[in-house]
Structures are given as structure tokens and as C-alpha cells.
Design a protein around this motif. Structure first.
Motif, mmCIF file in Angstrom:
data_model
loop_
_atom_site.group_PDB
_atom_site.id
_atom_site.type_symbol
_atom_site.label_atom_id
_atom_site.label_comp_id
_atom_site.label_asym_id
_atom_site.label_seq_id
_atom_site.Cartn_x
_atom_site.Cartn_y
_atom_site.Cartn_z
ATOM 1 N N ALA A 1 45.044 2.945 22.678
ATOM 2 C CA ALA A 1 44.781 2.300 21.314
ATOM 3 C C ALA A 1 45.462 1.265 21.253
ATOM 4 O O ALA A 1 45.194 0.553 20.306
ATOM 5 C CB ALA A 1 45.030 3.328 20.139
ATOM 6 N N GLY A 2 46.381 0.738 22.157
ATOM 7 C CA GLY A 2 46.997 -0.281 22.065
ATOM 8 C C GLY A 2 48.086 -0.673 23.165
ATOM 9 O O GLY A 2 48.437 0.298 23.897
ATOM 10 N N ASP A 3 48.191 -1.828 23.743
ATOM 11 C CA ASP A 3 48.917 -2.021 24.769
ATOM 12 C C ASP A 3 49.357 -3.476 24.528
ATOM 13 O O ASP A 3 48.788 -4.503 24.802
ATOM 14 C CB ASP A 3 47.871 -2.028 26.122
ATOM 15 C CG ASP A 3 49.016 -2.263 27.458
ATOM 16 O OD1 ASP A 3 50.243 -2.640 27.205
ATOM 17 O OD2 ASP A 3 48.419 -1.658 28.285
ATOM 18 N N VAL A 4 50.699 -3.464 23.993
ATOM 19 C CA VAL A 4 51.406 -4.647 23.752
ATOM 20 C C VAL A 4 53.049 -4.956 24.138
ATOM 21 O O VAL A 4 53.306 -4.085 24.446
ATOM 22 C CB VAL A 4 51.328 -4.989 22.057
ATOM 23 C CG1 VAL A 4 49.743 -5.273 21.755
ATOM 24 C CG2 VAL A 4 51.851 -3.814 21.490
ATOM 25 N N LYS A 5 53.234 -6.285 24.177
ATOM 26 C CA LYS A 5 54.488 -6.531 24.508
ATOM 27 C C LYS A 5 55.334 -6.334 23.319
ATOM 28 O O LYS A 5 54.899 -6.666 22.204
ATOM 29 C CB LYS A 5 54.888 -8.034 25.071
ATOM 30 C CG LYS A 5 54.383 -8.116 26.665
ATOM 31 C CD LYS A 5 55.092 -9.035 27.272
ATOM 32 C CE LYS A 5 54.767 -9.427 28.730
ATOM 33 N NZ LYS A 5 54.507 -8.333 29.534
ATOM 34 N N SER A 6 56.617 -5.778 23.573
ATOM 35 C CA SER A 6 57.172 -5.310 22.244
ATOM 36 C C SER A 6 57.605 -6.866 21.387
ATOM 37 O O SER A 6 58.027 -6.491 20.153
ATOM 38 C CB SER A 6 58.347 -4.220 22.664
ATOM 39 O OG SER A 6 59.291 -4.888 23.551
ATOM 40 N N ASN A 7 57.945 -7.541 22.055
ATOM 41 C CA ASN A 7 58.079 -8.883 21.622
ATOM 42 C C ASN A 7 57.223 -9.628 20.690
ATOM 43 O O ASN A 7 57.331 -10.704 20.366
ATOM 44 C CB ASN A 7 59.187 -9.875 22.333
ATOM 45 C CG ASN A 7 58.559 -10.214 23.646
ATOM 46 O OD1 ASN A 7 57.408 -9.793 23.593
ATOM 47 N ND2 ASN A 7 59.368 -10.721 24.482
ATOM 48 N N GLN A 8 55.997 -9.125 20.947
ATOM 49 C CA GLN A 8 54.955 -9.838 20.382
ATOM 50 C C GLN A 8 54.097 -8.985 19.242
ATOM 51 O O GLN A 8 53.071 -8.936 18.985
ATOM 52 C CB GLN A 8 53.775 -10.111 21.453
ATOM 53 C CG GLN A 8 54.424 -11.486 22.261
ATOM 54 C CD GLN A 8 53.638 -11.302 23.608
ATOM 55 O OE1 GLN A 8 52.203 -10.855 23.794
ATOM 56 N NE2 GLN A 8 54.216 -12.228 24.461
ATOM 57 N N THR A 9 54.930 -8.057 18.933
ATOM 58 C CA THR A 9 54.089 -7.154 17.902
ATOM 59 C C THR A 9 55.408 -6.904 16.828
ATOM 60 O O THR A 9 56.451 -6.943 16.907
ATOM 61 C CB THR A 9 53.581 -5.874 18.362
ATOM 62 O OG1 THR A 9 52.810 -5.306 17.470
ATOM 63 C CG2 THR A 9 54.715 -5.027 19.281
ATOM 64 N N ALA B 1 63.729 -1.050 20.490
ATOM 65 C CA ALA B 1 65.146 -1.258 21.220
ATOM 66 C C ALA B 1 64.999 -1.097 22.500
ATOM 67 O O ALA B 1 65.739 -1.986 23.330
ATOM 68 C CB ALA B 1 66.100 -0.116 20.594
ATOM 69 N N VAL B 2 64.443 -0.495 23.321
ATOM 70 C CA VAL B 2 64.597 -0.095 24.825
ATOM 71 C C VAL B 2 63.098 -0.661 25.447
ATOM 72 O O VAL B 2 63.333 -1.021 26.503
ATOM 73 C CB VAL B 2 64.779 1.434 24.913
ATOM 74 C CG1 VAL B 2 63.462 2.175 24.676
ATOM 75 C CG2 VAL B 2 65.563 1.602 26.365
ATOM 76 N N ALA B 3 62.284 -0.865 24.695
ATOM 77 C CA ALA B 3 60.776 -0.983 25.745
ATOM 78 C C ALA B 3 60.632 -2.304 25.874
ATOM 79 O O ALA B 3 60.805 -3.118 24.849
ATOM 80 C CB ALA B 3 59.582 -0.294 25.069
ATOM 81 N N ASP B 4 59.789 -2.973 26.878
ATOM 82 C CA ASP B 4 59.412 -4.078 27.304
ATOM 83 C C ASP B 4 57.907 -4.178 26.701
ATOM 84 O O ASP B 4 57.611 -5.123 26.066
ATOM 85 C CB ASP B 4 59.233 -4.608 28.651
ATOM 86 C CG ASP B 4 60.922 -4.317 29.387
ATOM 87 O OD1 ASP B 4 61.727 -5.071 28.848
ATOM 88 O OD2 ASP B 4 60.872 -3.709 30.365
ATOM 89 N N ARG B 5 57.362 -3.039 26.691
ATOM 90 C CA ARG B 5 55.993 -3.189 26.179
ATOM 91 C C ARG B 5 55.768 -1.783 25.569
ATOM 92 O O ARG B 5 56.504 -0.895 25.877
ATOM 93 C CB ARG B 5 55.068 -3.176 27.808
ATOM 94 C CG ARG B 5 53.496 -3.464 27.372
ATOM 95 C CD ARG B 5 53.166 -4.230 28.700
ATOM 96 N NE ARG B 5 53.360 -3.354 30.003
ATOM 97 C CZ ARG B 5 52.425 -2.607 30.387
ATOM 98 N NH1 ARG B 5 51.410 -2.457 29.510
ATOM 99 N NH2 ARG B 5 52.885 -1.917 31.448
ATOM 100 N N ILE B 6 54.809 -1.921 24.619
ATOM 101 C CA ILE B 6 54.348 -0.697 23.969
ATOM 102 C C ILE B 6 53.080 -0.160 24.290
ATOM 103 O O ILE B 6 52.065 -0.815 24.102
ATOM 104 C CB ILE B 6 54.512 -0.731 22.355
ATOM 105 C CG1 ILE B 6 56.089 -0.643 22.213
ATOM 106 C CG2 ILE B 6 54.078 0.572 21.656
ATOM 107 C CD1 ILE B 6 56.620 -1.168 20.866
ATOM 108 N N VAL B 7 52.832 1.066 24.654
ATOM 109 C CA VAL B 7 51.419 1.621 24.524
ATOM 110 C C VAL B 7 50.997 2.752 23.744
ATOM 111 O O VAL B 7 51.852 3.848 23.671
ATOM 112 C CB VAL B 7 51.144 2.061 25.963
ATOM 113 C CG1 VAL B 7 49.847 2.994 26.229
ATOM 114 C CG2 VAL B 7 51.068 0.831 27.305
ATOM 115 N N VAL B 8 49.944 2.633 23.025
ATOM 116 C CA VAL B 8 49.823 3.656 21.946
ATOM 117 C C VAL B 8 48.637 4.468 22.359
ATOM 118 O O VAL B 8 47.530 3.864 23.022
ATOM 119 C CB VAL B 8 49.524 2.777 20.701
ATOM 120 C CG1 VAL B 8 49.186 3.970 19.453
ATOM 121 C CG2 VAL B 8 50.561 2.076 20.230
#
Ligand SMILES: Nc1ncnc2c1ncn2[C@@H]1O[C@H](COP(=O)(O)OP(=O)(O)OP(=O)(O)O)[C@@H](O)[C@H]1O
Ligand SMILES: [Mg+2]
Lengths: 331, 272
Positions: free
Chosen positions: B227-235, B213-220
Motif C-alpha cells: 500500500a506504500g513504498d517510500v523513503k523514510s526521509n521523504q515521508t 529511527a532505523v529504516a532507510d525505506r518504509i513499505v506498508v
């Protein structure tokens, strides 16, 4: 509950010790012969000075989350240094300065420096070395008293010059100057504690040092200041005591620590840290000396005083827990 | 200091606690005005990373670039001075003081009287009242001690604190854990508003819906590594969950541990 009613209850709970003081004074005035006199009240005021000044510093250290058991010995040391340097009889060296008016500021400065030095030693061992404040200041309580005996050889200094003694003799508006000095100290330090960022930080650090550290407050500086103030005010108490008794003996001031602690606790300062206000402490001191005075007037033996004061300290702690419960129930 | 440069860049940040390797070389960045959700299982190292950025912990190794310059904060005070605001997972409030004192902790409004700084209680109370009203937080009295407040109200104070002070980068470690539905919705909206001011935001959460809901990007983060670094609208949430638990999906970052000290993750290790 309306906000107004709530505020009123809060106010009463916060100032319970003043209420107790008023009640005790009324009861004594009605029941103890010769109690209700201006002279008696002025005397209570004056007697409260030494422990009162000391209790301010003790309260600040305790609110910051530490402890200082050494204040009594620190006061004795600065009293002895004052006596040793300026008294004219006994072991006094009777130092005279160029002008008489210099005696007060110079002797005061020396006494404050001596007290602050002890406070800084305590601070160093607690804050830098990381030892427990209880152990460090208990040790200071013992070694500083030892130092007093050592520098005096167990003997006493008598007769301070009149130029210094005026402090202990003068009255203003019929009330001894000494009493005004302690009132002045309480006003100044109450403002410092209640109205300045420093006082705010003392309370916050005493409450949760982790939070203040994260908020960017320099915890150590606040703790250092607490020890320095406690030492400095103990030095002032010692100087006043030396003036009042016109000299110093090796056992001067014994028992003050208990009275100061009792006043601080009765005044609503929590030994856990973070809680307490200086006006309450002053009320605690006045309450203590009202009881002392009443017991004297009634001609009761001194050990009764000790029993009553011990009971009072217990009652104060009990009252504190009671207040918490009341607050939970009412607010 | 061009805009092309990220606001915060971490380069091989590592941190040991004795034998425990909480962080094993974190590389990531945050841009100005970007909301980054930091996800990972319990004990993955998220809070440790936040504390390092906030100056509360020193890294054992690695470099940090903030606002174009290499930084090594020795204390939270230094990080704060540089413009980094933090809401910690374990709340940082002094429960023995009132709401206003906590809100302004370390930044009180004062006015000099005879050279002595005097607290301006009324001015401070007005600021807090407004901040609370904007966030929809109801607190019976700003003058009650924090010990009398609920967990959610306490968390709200910390949240409103960061919105008010802003700075350049905001770190939020599970800020909504104690918040109600409506307060969480407002909290998420607040994060977007803060980012719209050009402030970078790192928010830690375990709730996938909040991250998306809030993030532009997600880092795991998993076992102290990215373990992962992706744009939230591409995952998708499913893909992110696989990154968190150590599934086989692409995007799973470098994870070639020879040995691990985390007993909880032994099953995942076995799969590799
Ligand atoms: N002060 C410390 N001393 C020793 N070990 C620590 C310390 N702080 C964290 N750790 C360890 O480091 C690892 C990472 O902890 P951290 O708090 O960063 O996890 P987290 O990702 O925030 O987890 P959670 O989602 O549960 O909040 C854990 O194994 C933890 O036990
Ligand atoms: Mg965490």
C-alpha cells in the motif's frame, strides 16, 4: 545465591537418582541379610544388562519427543531369530559357519538388523505416514510378538554353540562380560547424547521441533535415527538375552517393557520429550534391579516386587514435579 | 551480479490459506546494506511474507530473486544456507535447552575426535558471552535453560543470534516487542551496524518511531498488498499511518479489491 552454590544445587537435582541409588544400596546392605557381597553386586550388574541396553534406545526415542512401546517384542524377535538360526536343539537349525569365530559377529549383525528393521518400520509409520507413535508402536508390540510365536510355532530353541555362549559366561575383573557390555553401551551413547551435535539435536527436537526446523536442522533425520537406535539396541538386548538363556522361547522377555519404562522414568527422562540424560537412566536400571534383588533375598513373593516397582514409578514422576518446584524456589 | 541489482526482489508473491488470501501479489525489493521497515495492521500479511522469504512457507504464486538468482526455498535450511537469517515473531527457542545450545542451534562448533564431531562447549560459551556483552544483555548464567529466562532475555538471545551470524539478508519480525527501553535502543543500533556491513535488513514493527529511527525505506502492507513504498526521509509518520489504515493519500498502492475476507477492514473498504 552464589553461582557456585547454584551450580551445586543444580548438580544434585540433576543427579538425584544416583543419590537415591547410593542410599538404597546402603540401606539394603545394612538391613537385608546377605546383600552386601561382591557376588550380589555383580549379579545386579549382570541382570541390569538386558533392560539397560533396551532402556538406552527407549530413552533416546522419548527424549526426541516420540515413544516406542515395541522394544520388548523387538528384543524377543531378534532373540528368537538368533535361537532359530544358531541353536542346535529344539527348533534351532544349528547353522554352522566356516569358522567358529564368525558365529558371534554374524549372529550379532543379524540380531541388530532385525531390531533396526522393526525400528525403521515404526519410524516410517510415525514420520512418513504421520501416525501417532503411541498407536504405531503399541501395534508393533503386539504384531512383533505375534511374529515371534509364528516363526517359532510356539516352541523353543535351545543350546547355542559354545562359540557364542562365551559372551554370557566370561567375566572380566570378576564382573560378567554381559555387565561390561551394558556399561560400554551406556558410555558410548552417553557421549553421543551429551557431546555430539546429534545428541544435542535429539534434545532440541524433543523440546521444540518448530524451532529446530527454522534453525535448519533436519528434524525427520533425527526422529528416524531415534527409532532406528531404539530398534537396534532392542535387537542387541534380544541377542544378549538369547545368549544368556542359551536359546529362546516364544514368551522370552515379557515384562521387560515395564522395567525399561520404569528405569527411564526413574532415571529422569520426561515423557514430554526434550529432557533426560542417559547416565541417570543407567542409575534407574541399577536401582530397579537392586530392589528386585533385595526382594528376592528377603524371600518376599513376586507380586510384592510389582507393587513396589509400581509405587517407585509413581514416586519418580512425583519427584520430577517436586524437582521443578524446588528449582523454581531455589534458583 | 552487479550492485545495481537488488539483494532481494519479490515479484507478485501471493499466498492463500484456504479461502483466506493473506498475500495478494507483493512486489518489492531490498538492497544490500539497506534497512527496510515493513509496516501494516494486524493480519496485513507481514509475518506471512517473512515466512515465505525465510523458506518456512511456500508462496501460492509469484517469483523471488535473491542475490541475483531466482530462488524457491523449500525449507528454512535452504534459505539459511543462501544467507537469510530470521527472527520470528513467535520466538524459536528450545526452552528445554540452555542459552548456548539455543544460540548455536544447528551451527555448533565441533572438533573431530576419531572422526566423531565433539561439541566444543567452552568455545561456544565464550562466543555467546561476548555477543551478550556487546548487546548489553545480562543473563545470570549462559548454562541455565531458556525456560528460566524472561521474555526480554529470550528475545535478546534471538536478536544477538542474527547479529552474530549475519549472512546477506536479515528478517526481523517485531524483534523489540518484549524488550526494555535500553535494550531496544541497543537493538536499533545493532540493526544499523549490521546494515553497515552490507547486509540487507527487513524489520517489522508497529511502532512508527522505531521505523523512522532505523529504516532507510518504509513499505506498508495492507490486506496482502503493497500500500506504500517510500523513503523514510521523504515521508511523515502521519502519511504512513494513512497508508496503513487505507486513507486517501497518494502513494497508496494498487488496492482495488472486489471482495475481501478481512472483516476488520470492512470500514476501509466502504471508503473506497
Ligand atoms: N497458518 C495459517 N493458516 C490460516 N491462516 C493464516 C495462517 N497464517 C496466517 N494466516 C492469516 O493470514 C493473514 C496474515 O497473517 P500474518 O500473520 O501474516 O499477519 P501480520 O501482518 O504479521 O499481523 P501481526 O501484525 O498481527 O503480526 C491473517 O488473516 C491470518 O489470519
Ligand atoms: Mg506478524
Amino acid at each position: 545465591m552464589t553461582p557456585r552454590r547454584r551450580a551445586l544445587i543444580e548438580f544434585i537435582l540433576d543427579n538425584l537418582v544416583w543419590l537415591m541409588l547410593i542410599v538404597v544400596l546402603i540401606v539394603f546392605s545394612l538391613t537385608v541379610p546377605r546383600f552386601f557381597q561382591f557376588g550380589i553386586f555383580a549379579n545386579i550388574f549382570e541382570q541390569s544388562t538386558f533392560v539397560g541396553v533396551m532402556a538406552i534406545g527407549l530413552a533416546i526415542v522419548i527424549i526426541s519427543g516420540n515413544l516406542d512401546l515395541s522394544v520388548e517384542s523387538t528384543a524377543a524377535l531378534s532373540a528368537m531369530v538368533t535361537g532359530l538360526l544358531f541353536a542346535t536343539q529344539g527348533i534351532g537349525m544349528g547353522i554352522t559357519l566356516g569358522a567358529d569365530w564368525l558365529l558371534i559377529p554374524v549372529s550379532l549383525a543379524i540380531a541388530l538388523l532385525v531390531g533396526t528393521a522393526i525400528g525403521l518400520i515404526n519410524g516410517f509409520l510415525v514420520i512418513r505416514v504421520g501416525m501417532s507413535a503411541f498407536i504405531v508402536t503399541l501395534a508393533s508390540f503386539i504384531w512383533v510378538r505375534g511374529l515371534v510365536v509364528a516363526i517359532s510355532g510356539g516352541r523353543s530353541a535351545q543350546s547355542l554353540p559354545p562359540a557364542i555362549r562365551v559372551i554370557g559366561i566370561e567375566t572380566v575383573l570378576g564382573i560378567p562380560l554381559l555387565a561390561w557390555i551394558s556399561v560400554g553401551c551406556f558410555v558410548v551413547f552417553s557421549v553421543l547424547m551429551a557431546r555430539t551435535p546429534f545428541g544435542r539435536y535429539v534434545i532440541l527436537v524433543g523440546g521444540n521441533p518448530n524451532a529446530t526446523f527454522r534453525a535448519g536442522i533436519n528434524n525427520d533425520r533425527i526422529l528416524w535415527a531415534g527409532f532406528a537406535i531404539a530398534g537396534c539396541l532392542a535387537g542387541l538386548a534380544g541377542w544378549l538375552l538369547a545368549i544368556r538363556t542359551s536359546g529362546a522361547t516364544a514368551n522370552l522377555g515379557t515384562g521387560m517393557l515395564f522395567n525399561a519404562f520404569a528405569a527411564v522414568v526413574i532415571g529422569g527422562v520426561s515423557l514430554k520429550g526434550g529432557i533426560g540424560r542417559l547416565p541417570g537412566v543407567y542409575a534407574g536400571v541399577l536401582l530397579l534391579y537392586s530392589i528386585h534383588t533385595a526382594i528376592n533375598l528377603m524371600g518376599l513373593p513376586a507380586h510384592f516386587t510389582q507393587m513396589i516397582l509400581g509405587g517407585l514409578v509413581l514416586a519418580a514422576v512425583l519427584l520430577d514435579t517436586l524437582k521443578l518446584r524446588l528449582r523454581e524456589r531455589l534458583l | 551480479m552487479t550492485d545495481a541489482q537488488p539483494l532481494l526482489k519479490l515479484d507478485g508473491i501471493a499466498r492463500n490459506f484456504g479461502a483466506i488470501e493473506a498475500l495478494r501479489g507483493i512486489d518489492m525489493h531490498v538492497d544490500r546494506g539497506e534497512v527496510l521497515a515493513l509496516l501494516g495492521d494486524n493480519g496485513a500479511g507481514k509475518s506471512t511474507l517473512v515466512k515465505i522469504i525465510a523458506g518456512g512457507l511456500r508462496p501460492s504464486a509469484g517469483r523471488m530473486l535473491f542475490d541475483g538468482a531466482p530462488r524457491d526455498f523449500a525449507t528454512p535450511a535452504e534459505a539459511k544456507a543462501a544467507g537469510i537469517e530470521t527472527v520470528y515473531q513467535d520466538l524459536s527457542l528450545c526452552t528445554n535447552a540452555d542459552v548456548v545450545a539455543n544460540f548455536f542451534m544447528g551451527r555448533e562448533i565441533t572438533r573431530r575426535v576419531l572422526g566423531i564431531p565433539i561439541l566444543q562447549e567452552r568455545a561456544m560459551e565464550a562466543v555467546v558471552a561476548q555477543a551478550m556483552a556487546e548487546a548489553g544483555t545480562t543473563i545470570p548464567s549462559l548454562r541455565t535453560n531458556v525456560e528460566n529466562l524472561s521474555g526480554g532475555q529470550r528475545q535478546a538471545i534471538e536478536l544477538n543470534r542474527f547479529v552474530h551470524w549475519g549472512g546477506k539478508l536479515v528478517l526481523l519480525d517485531e524483534p523489540f516487542a518484549a524488550l526494555g527501553v535500553e535494550q531496544t535502543r541497543r537493538g536499533l543500533a545493532m540493526i544499523r551496524q549490521v546494515a553497515a556491513r552490507g547486509i540487507g535488513v527487513i524489520v517489522i514493527t508497529h511502532i512508527m518511531a522505531q521505523a523512522f529511527a532505523v529504516a532507510d525505506r518504509i513499505v506498508v502492507i495492507r490486506q496482502g498488498r503493497v500500500a506504500g513504498d517510500v523513503k523514510s526521509n521523504q515521508t511523515t509518520p502521519e502519511a504512513v499511518i494513512e497508508m496503513i489504515t487505507g486513507g486517501t493519500l497518494s502513494g497508496a498502492g494498487p488496492d482495488r479489491d472486489r471482495d475481501t475476507h478481512d472483516p476488520a477492514s470492512e470500514t476501509e473498504e466502504a471508503r473506497q
